[in-house]
Design a protein around this motif. Structure first.
Motif, short mmCIF file in Angstrom:
data_model
loop_
_atom_site.label_atom_id
_atom_site.label_comp_id
_atom_site.label_asym_id
_atom_site.label_seq_id
_atom_site.Cartn_x
_atom_site.Cartn_y
_atom_site.Cartn_z
N TYR A 8 30.24 41.95 47.52
CA TYR A 8 31.18 41.12 46.75
C TYR A 8 32.41 41.93 46.38
N VAL A 9 33.37 41.25 45.76
CA VAL A 9 34.72 41.79 45.61
C VAL A 9 35.02 42.26 44.19
N ALA A 10 35.25 43.54 44.02
CA ALA A 10 36.05 44.16 42.94
C ALA A 10 35.52 44.10 41.52
N MET A 11 34.96 42.98 41.08
CA MET A 11 34.56 42.88 39.69
C MET A 11 33.34 41.99 39.53
N SER A 12 32.65 42.14 38.39
CA SER A 12 31.40 41.43 38.15
C SER A 12 31.59 40.31 37.15
N MET A 13 30.89 39.20 37.41
CA MET A 13 30.83 38.10 36.43
C MET A 13 29.62 38.27 35.52
N GLU A 14 28.79 39.28 35.81
CA GLU A 14 27.56 39.50 35.05
C GLU A 14 27.73 40.57 33.97
N LEU A 15 28.58 41.57 34.25
CA LEU A 15 28.81 42.65 33.30
C LEU A 15 30.01 42.33 32.42
N SER A 16 29.88 42.49 31.13
CA SER A 16 31.00 42.23 30.23
C SER A 16 31.86 43.49 30.08
N ASN A 17 33.14 43.28 29.80
CA ASN A 17 34.09 44.38 29.55
C ASN A 17 34.03 45.45 30.64
N SER A 18 34.09 45.00 31.88
CA SER A 18 33.94 45.95 32.99
C SER A 18 35.07 45.83 34.02
N SER A 19 36.24 45.37 33.60
CA SER A 19 37.32 45.19 34.56
C SER A 19 37.81 46.52 35.10
N PRO A 20 37.91 46.65 36.44
CA PRO A 20 38.49 47.85 37.05
C PRO A 20 39.98 47.67 37.34
N SER A 21 40.56 46.61 36.80
CA SER A 21 41.95 46.26 37.14
C SER A 21 42.83 46.11 35.91
N GLN A 22 42.47 46.81 34.81
CA GLN A 22 43.35 46.79 33.64
C GLN A 22 44.69 47.40 34.03
N THR A 23 45.76 46.92 33.44
CA THR A 23 47.07 47.34 33.95
C THR A 23 48.09 47.54 32.84
N MET A 24 49.22 48.06 33.23
CA MET A 24 50.41 48.15 32.40
C MET A 24 51.58 47.79 33.30
N THR A 25 52.39 46.84 32.88
CA THR A 25 53.55 46.47 33.68
C THR A 25 54.64 47.52 33.52
#
Length: 321
Positions: A8-25
């Motif tokens: 599967y792709v990039a992030m989980s719908m099962e794990l909370s607070n686990s984004s690998p795509s947090q950003t700053m513009t």
């Protein structure tokens, strides 16, 4: 019998607070008057992304998932021209090594799918330059993880630019000016609007590049519905790769929004494909591109377990009988 592994792709719908795509513009970056402090903030965000990515790999290992696509947004603004000279790898060395070590110990296949603005067939020199810069970043990340970059970056052929044949030939022309290390990293995918299976196969066979067959894309965009006639040629593009054949699987959101991805994968549609390629190769790694990410994988496996034409190996892997 053919082994099928799901990923599967990039992030989980099962794990909370686990984004690998947090950003700053870049606008947010500019508002911080102290440049050094702004860069430190970028590095903190990147470390958080990498730590969350490690959590995802541990989640995968616990659920016997052996195939995962990294987010291409692990390091915010890594390729922004205003941050030229920022050595982002140095402060992230430990996190990247830990991520790569875990993936290798778990024998997990990992790869990237750079964003849609990475266009190797662009007629504009600036876009081509930015595209090769983005691909070089992906290569450096894989190398920093200690992972062989070969055949780890999936790309679409690019834009049609109102002349598809010329756009295909421009890809071949631009490829000759693409650094060899990037060439070795790229694998090509048929898309859902312009470049069909046959178009992509034309490039892959000319350039000796593996082809990632996207079944959903093929249904949306094709010259012929008889894709199975060309499957042996698709498999042959992987003959010199250290990795198994890879394909993408997803289902249409609706008849009206046929090109959009549904939340889950239609098991009947998936087996329409699998029944055609049975015993054609030892293993196929199928990347699920569904809105529910790992949730879609878990649901699909539950449906597959009910079938009598498969042999279940683990929580994400089965054999076609």
């Amino acid at each position: 019998m053919t082994i099928i592994r799901l990923g599967y792709v990039a992030m989980s719908m099962e794990l909370s607070n686990s984004s690998p795509s947090q950003t700053m513009t870049f606008a947010q970056f500019q508002k911080l008057t102290n440049r050094e402090a702004a860069i430190h903030k970028l590095e903190r965000i990147a470390k958080s992304n990498l730590n969350n990515c490690l959590r995802l790999l541990k989640h995968n290992k616990g659920n016997e998932i052996h195939f995962f696509r990294f987010s291409s947004r692990l390091i915010p603004l890594a390729n922004h021209e205003a941050l030229d000279g920022w050595n982002y790898l140095s402060p992230l060395k430990n996190e990247l090594e830990e991520l790569g070590d875990f993936a290798k110990r778990a024998e997990m296949r990992v790869d990237f799918h750079p964003d849609h603005f990475v266009l190797l067939n662009s007629p504009k020199k600036e876009i081509l330059k930015n595209s090769t810069t983005a691909l070089a970043m992906h290569v450096r990340l894989l190398e920093a993880m200690g992972i062989d970059p070969a055949h780890r970056c999936v790309l679409h052929v690019g834009g049609g630019y109102k002349d598809k044949e010329q756009a295909l030939e421009r890809f071949l022309h631009n490829w000759m000016y693409t650094p060899q290390k990037i060439q070795q990293t790229v694998i090509l995918e048929n898309d859902d609007t312009t470049f069909t299976l046959l178009d992509t196969l034309y490039l892959c066979e000319k350039l000796n590049v593996p082809l990632v067959f996207d079944y959903h894309h093929h249904l949306a965009c094709h010259e012929t519905e008889e894709w199975a006639k060309y499957w042996t040629r698709v498999v042959n593009t992987w003959s010199e790769s250290p990795l198994p054949v890879k394909m993408h699987i997803s289902s249409p959101k609706s008849e009206k929004e046929f090109r959009s991805h549904a939340d889950y994968v239609d098991v009947s549609m998936f087996f329409d494909f699998l029944n055609e390629i049975r015993d054609s190769t030892a293993q196929i790694d199928c990347m699920i591109e569904a809105k529910q990410k790992d949730g879609a994988l878990f649901r699909l496996m539950e449906e597959i377990k009910k079938r009598d034409d498969v042999e279940i190996i683990d929580q994400s892997t089965f054999k076609l009988k």
